[in-house]
Design an enzyme around this catalytic site. Structure first.
Site, PDB file in Angstrom:
ATOM      1  N   CYS A 189       5.341  -6.231   1.664  1.00  0.00           N
ATOM      2  CA  CYS A 189       5.732  -4.819   1.684  1.00  0.00           C
ATOM      3  C   CYS A 189       5.004  -4.091   2.831  1.00  0.00           C
ATOM      4  O   CYS A 189       5.230  -4.378   3.983  1.00  0.00           O
ATOM      5  CB  CYS A 189       5.465  -4.198   0.311  1.00  0.00           C
ATOM      6  SG  CYS A 189       6.302  -2.647   0.097  1.00  0.00           S
ATOM      7  N   TYR A 190       4.066  -3.176   2.529  1.00  0.00           N
ATOM      8  CA  TYR A 190       3.311  -2.510   3.589  1.00  0.00           C
ATOM      9  C   TYR A 190       2.643  -3.554   4.487  1.00  0.00           C
ATOM     10  O   TYR A 190       2.538  -3.378   5.704  1.00  0.00           O
ATOM     11  CB  TYR A 190       2.263  -1.597   2.958  1.00  0.00           C
ATOM     12  CG  TYR A 190       1.338  -0.910   3.935  1.00  0.00           C
ATOM     13  CD1 TYR A 190       1.779   0.128   4.744  1.00  0.00           C
ATOM     14  CD2 TYR A 190      -0.002  -1.294   4.035  1.00  0.00           C
ATOM     15  CE1 TYR A 190       0.927   0.758   5.635  1.00  0.00           C
ATOM     16  CE2 TYR A 190      -0.870  -0.666   4.920  1.00  0.00           C
ATOM     17  CZ  TYR A 190      -0.410   0.353   5.722  1.00  0.00           C
ATOM     18  OH  TYR A 190      -1.259   0.973   6.604  1.00  0.00           O
TER      19      TYR A 190
ATOM     20  N   GLU B 210       4.597 -10.892  -6.590  1.00  0.00           N
ATOM     21  CA  GLU B 210       3.567 -11.013  -7.625  1.00  0.00           C
ATOM     22  C   GLU B 210       4.001 -10.441  -8.974  1.00  0.00           C
ATOM     23  O   GLU B 210       3.364 -10.718  -9.985  1.00  0.00           O
ATOM     24  CB  GLU B 210       2.271 -10.334  -7.147  1.00  0.00           C
ATOM     25  CG  GLU B 210       2.301  -8.825  -6.987  1.00  0.00           C
ATOM     26  CD  GLU B 210       2.903  -8.348  -5.659  1.00  0.00           C
ATOM     27  OE1 GLU B 210       3.578  -9.146  -4.970  1.00  0.00           O
ATOM     28  OE2 GLU B 210       2.731  -7.170  -5.318  1.00  0.00           O
TER      29      GLU B 210
ATOM     30  N   GLY C  17       0.850  -1.195   0.000  1.00  0.00           N
ATOM     31  CA  GLY C  17       0.000   0.000   0.000  1.00  0.00           C
ATOM     32  C   GLY C  17       0.871   1.225   0.000  1.00  0.00           C
ATOM     33  O   GLY C  17       2.067   1.142   0.313  1.00  0.00           O
TER      34      GLY C  17
ATOM     35  N   VAL D  19     -16.667 -10.709 -25.656  1.00  0.00           N
ATOM     36  CA  VAL D  19     -16.553 -12.028 -25.047  1.00  0.00           C
ATOM     37  C   VAL D  19     -17.470 -12.168 -23.816  1.00  0.00           C
ATOM     38  O   VAL D  19     -18.161 -13.170 -23.657  1.00  0.00           O
ATOM     39  CB  VAL D  19     -15.097 -12.264 -24.537  1.00  0.00           C
ATOM     40  CG1 VAL D  19     -14.906 -13.685 -24.071  1.00  0.00           C
ATOM     41  CG2 VAL D  19     -14.087 -11.876 -25.576  1.00  0.00           C
ATOM     42  N   ASP D  20     -17.436 -11.148 -22.954  1.00  0.00           N
ATOM     43  CA  ASP D  20     -18.085 -11.299 -21.653  1.00  0.00           C
ATOM     44  C   ASP D  20     -19.580 -11.540 -21.782  1.00  0.00           C
ATOM     45  O   ASP D  20     -20.129 -12.456 -21.167  1.00  0.00           O
ATOM     46  CB  ASP D  20     -17.842 -10.059 -20.774  1.00  0.00           C
ATOM     47  CG  ASP D  20     -16.380  -9.710 -20.703  1.00  0.00           C
ATOM     48  OD1 ASP D  20     -15.553 -10.612 -20.964  1.00  0.00           O
ATOM     49  OD2 ASP D  20     -16.052  -8.546 -20.417  1.00  0.00           O
TER      50      ASP D  20
ATOM     51  N   SER E  91     -23.211  -7.486 -26.480  1.00  0.00           N
ATOM     52  CA  SER E  91     -22.476  -6.346 -27.027  1.00  0.00           C
ATOM     53  C   SER E  91     -21.618  -6.740 -28.220  1.00  0.00           C
ATOM     54  O   SER E  91     -21.117  -5.893 -28.926  1.00  0.00           O
ATOM     55  CB  SER E  91     -21.578  -5.765 -25.946  1.00  0.00           C
ATOM     56  OG  SER E  91     -20.539  -6.691 -25.661  1.00  0.00           O
ATOM     57  N   GLY E  92     -21.430  -8.031 -28.412  1.00  0.00           N
ATOM     58  CA  GLY E  92     -20.487  -8.464 -29.446  1.00  0.00           C
ATOM     59  C   GLY E  92     -19.171  -8.896 -28.835  1.00  0.00           C
ATOM     60  O   GLY E  92     -18.338  -9.496 -29.498  1.00  0.00           O
TER      61      GLY E  92
ATOM     62  N   HIS F  29       8.090  -7.639  -3.706  1.00  0.00           N
ATOM     63  CA  HIS F  29       6.824  -8.032  -4.342  1.00  0.00           C
ATOM     64  C   HIS F  29       6.966  -9.353  -5.106  1.00  0.00           C
ATOM     65  O   HIS F  29       7.536  -9.361  -6.193  1.00  0.00           O
ATOM     66  CB  HIS F  29       6.351  -6.918  -5.279  1.00  0.00           C
ATOM     67  CG  HIS F  29       5.899  -5.706  -4.543  1.00  0.00           C
ATOM     68  ND1 HIS F  29       4.604  -5.549  -4.114  1.00  0.00           N
ATOM     69  CD2 HIS F  29       6.575  -4.617  -4.104  1.00  0.00           C
ATOM     70  CE1 HIS F  29       4.490  -4.409  -3.458  1.00  0.00           C
ATOM     71  NE2 HIS F  29       5.677  -3.818  -3.434  1.00  0.00           N
TER      72      HIS F  29
ATOM     73  N   LYS G  84     -10.565 -11.884 -16.664  1.00  0.00           N
ATOM     74  CA  LYS G  84     -10.831 -12.017 -18.103  1.00  0.00           C
ATOM     75  C   LYS G  84     -10.321 -13.346 -18.691  1.00  0.00           C
ATOM     76  O   LYS G  84     -11.024 -14.007 -19.451  1.00  0.00           O
ATOM     77  CB  LYS G  84     -10.166 -10.851 -18.831  1.00  0.00           C
ATOM     78  CG  LYS G  84     -10.505 -10.753 -20.284  1.00  0.00           C
ATOM     79  CD  LYS G  84     -11.702  -9.875 -20.463  1.00  0.00           C
ATOM     80  CE  LYS G  84     -12.094  -9.690 -21.896  1.00  0.00           C
ATOM     81  NZ  LYS G  84     -13.267  -8.822 -21.999  1.00  0.00           N
TER      82      LYS G  84
END
Ligand code: XMP
Length: 531
Positions: A101-102, A189, A74, A244-245, A241-242, A187, A387
């Site tokens: 970290c934080y 990640e 953070g 993927v989701d 909408s056209g 970090h 996604k």
């Protein structure tokens, strides 16, 4: 996408899927730009993970039944007036905790240690030396590169803790204490910490005892059962909408309740060439869904006539979409449920944006997103997925690759890829150029490697020569970017030959264009779209 997401109070009414038969871990978010990335990395290790605000109560945390907690980084210092702190009762839950970290400084501070400002701020790559090769560092090299970004250091360890790694500037680059509580100053990640995933794996599998049994697709059966339970025999609508989701949501809901689902596709005239037909064809012919196609090009173009301001364009497209959608649903009679493709990043954004004062650069209008004023009950089966997970679900449901792997396309469509006023002629020009870009990028095998590739119609005309004639015609810009999540991006180093083919074909095939330029700006400071 913001309007589509229900307020935080509504979120509690939709129970998280962590009650499923998956081991899960919670990330307590203290505002790091990397918090989402931590959750993604953990899911890549096949452990289900959710992000919750750092100040979430211990009782609420228990409700999720996690096997461990991660305290994120953070921007604050633990001694800042407005620093965010976890509920002290989380330390009584008996759970393993990884502080990053934080998050590590919080652990140190809250458990009786001391943190102080570093004399030398550490930012960027550092080399960490491991002093205890068990726990987080089991099976890892004794010295390795890590990504640091911090201003405070541990001055005094909490009772019972020991330092397990150091760097040149941090005597305590990692600490370990009783009960599986560990902290790391760097970090794990980010890609710049190459062994980061291995450290997270050690924490998840060894310290927390998690099984790597989470797959996005294991979600499908559960999601279908939940949709059935929620909807009963009521009618549901879904705006396509056209993208993927919305296609994946519609397919999932259709799998659950069949013809109780009606999809509405508002063709706003701002889509790519052939896009509307392709989506409708796949979903009606392969999936046998009921789809109402609303031809609304004239309505959108009339409303957009003469408008040059990008935010105004977004507002108009959003407003007209809602109006067209309302008219259509009005004809359907009482439909209590609306299914929409809200994804996990939208949910996180809606719950954390206020807390951390995120700055709005563009109002992203989600074409599937309707105002809560419409009083539908929402069905959002993708609300816990990222996604790439949605794409995997789409594949598992049998959607074809060209739909599932489609690059993102903005809700306001080509309206924000025409700089200046939008009309039919300019739409035809940008649509033709866009077609060439996509065709060549697919042809070169780069389509799946880049985040987005498209054309922009600039408001500039330039002089050219074609045959023996002088021309004075449009300049088209080509934008091809790489990105992990659209938040940052870089221009793609596409081979010159591919760019040459794109340029040659656009000028030859698209009437009214005599010059093509390539956009070499990264985000930041630019954005991906030009408007
Ligand atoms: P920017 O241009 O902000 O775009 O760097 C980041 C990502 O968001 C997409 N984008 C939009 N998506 N409505 C959307 O649904 C919008 O108004 C909108 N504007 C940008 C953009 O294509 C990129 O993927």
């Amino acid at each position: 996408m913001i309007a589509a997401v229900p307020p935080a109070s509504d979120l509690a009414s939709q129970p998280p899927p962590s009650k499923l038969a998956f081991d899960s871990v919670l990330v307590l978010d203290f505002g790091s730009q990397y918090s989402q990335l931590i959750a993604r990395r953990i899911r890549e290790l096949k452990v289900y993970c959710e992000l919750v605000p750092g100040t979430t109560s211990a009782a609420e945390i228990s409700r999720h039944r996690p096997r461990g907690l991660v305290l994120s980084g953070g921007p604050a210092s633990v001694y800042d007036q407005d620093a965010l702190h976890p509920d002290p009762a989380i330390y009584d839950l008996g759970l393993p905790i990884l502080g990053i970290c934080y998050g590590m400084q919080l652990l140190a501070h809250d458990l009786g240690g001391r943190v102080k400002p570093a004399t030398k701020r550490e930012y960027g790559l550092a080399s960490v030396v491991v002093d205890s090769e068990d726990g987080l560092f089991a099976g890892l090299p004794q010295e390795m590169p890590v990504w640091m970004s911090h201003g405070d250091v541990i001055e005094q360890l909490p009772p019972g803790y020991r330092s397990v790694a150091h760097t040149l500037n941090s005597p305590v680059a990692a600490m370990a204490g009783p009960g599986g509580r560990v902290g790391i100053q760097f970090h794990p990640e980010v890609a710049h910490t190459p062994q980061g995933a291995a450290m997270l794996a050690n924490f998840l599998y060894q310290t927390c005892g998690c099984q790597p049994n989470w797959e996005a697709t294991s979600f499908v059966d559960q999601a279908i059962a939940e949709i059935r339970g929620r909807v009963g025999d009521s009618q549901v609508i879904c705006a396509l909408s056209g993208g993927v989701d919305s296609a994946v949501v519609a397919t999932l809901v259709h799998r659950a309740i069949g013809d109780q689902l009606t999809c509405i596709f508002v063709d706003n005239g701002l889509l790519r060439r052939g896009e509307a037909d392709r989506v409708i064809d796949v979903l009606t012919r392969n999936m046998r869904m009921k789809i109402i196609r609303v031809e609304a090009e004239a309505r959108f173009l009339d409303a957009l006539a003469g408008v040059v301001d990008p935010e105004e364009k977004r507002r108009i497209v959003g407003r007209e979409f809602i109006a067209a959608f309302e008219e259509e649903t009005g004809r359907l009679g009482a439909v209590p449920f609306l299914a929409q493709g809200t994804l996990y990043p939208d949910v996180i954004e809606s719950t954390s944006a206020d807390t951390f004062g995120a700055h709005k650069i563009k109002t992203h209008h989600n074409v599937g997103g309707l105002p809560l004023g419409m009083r539908f009950q929402l069905v959002e089966p993708l609300r816990y997925l990222f996604k790439d997970e949605v794409r995997r679900v789409g594949r598992a449901l049998g959607l074809p690759d060209d739909l599932v792997m489609r690059q993102p396309f903005p809700g306001p469509g080509l309206a924000i890829r025409i700089i200046g006023a939008v009309n039919r002629e300019r739409l035809e020009t940008v649509r033709g150029a866009d077609w060439v870009v996509i065709d060549e990028i697919k042809h070169s095998g780069l389509y799946g490697q880049v985040w987005q590739s498209f054309a922009i119609l600039t408001p500039v005309s330039s002089v050219g020569v074609m045959g023996d004639f002088r021309t004075y015609a449009n300049v088209v810009a080509v934008r091809i970017v790489t990105s992990e999540d659209g938040m940052t991006a870089d221009w793609a180093r596409v081979p010159y030959d591919v760019l040459a083919d794109i340029s040659r074909r656009i000028v030859n095939e698209v009437p009214g264009v005599n010059r093509v330029v390539y956009d070499i700006s990264s985000k930041p400071p630019s954005t991906i779209e030009w408007e």
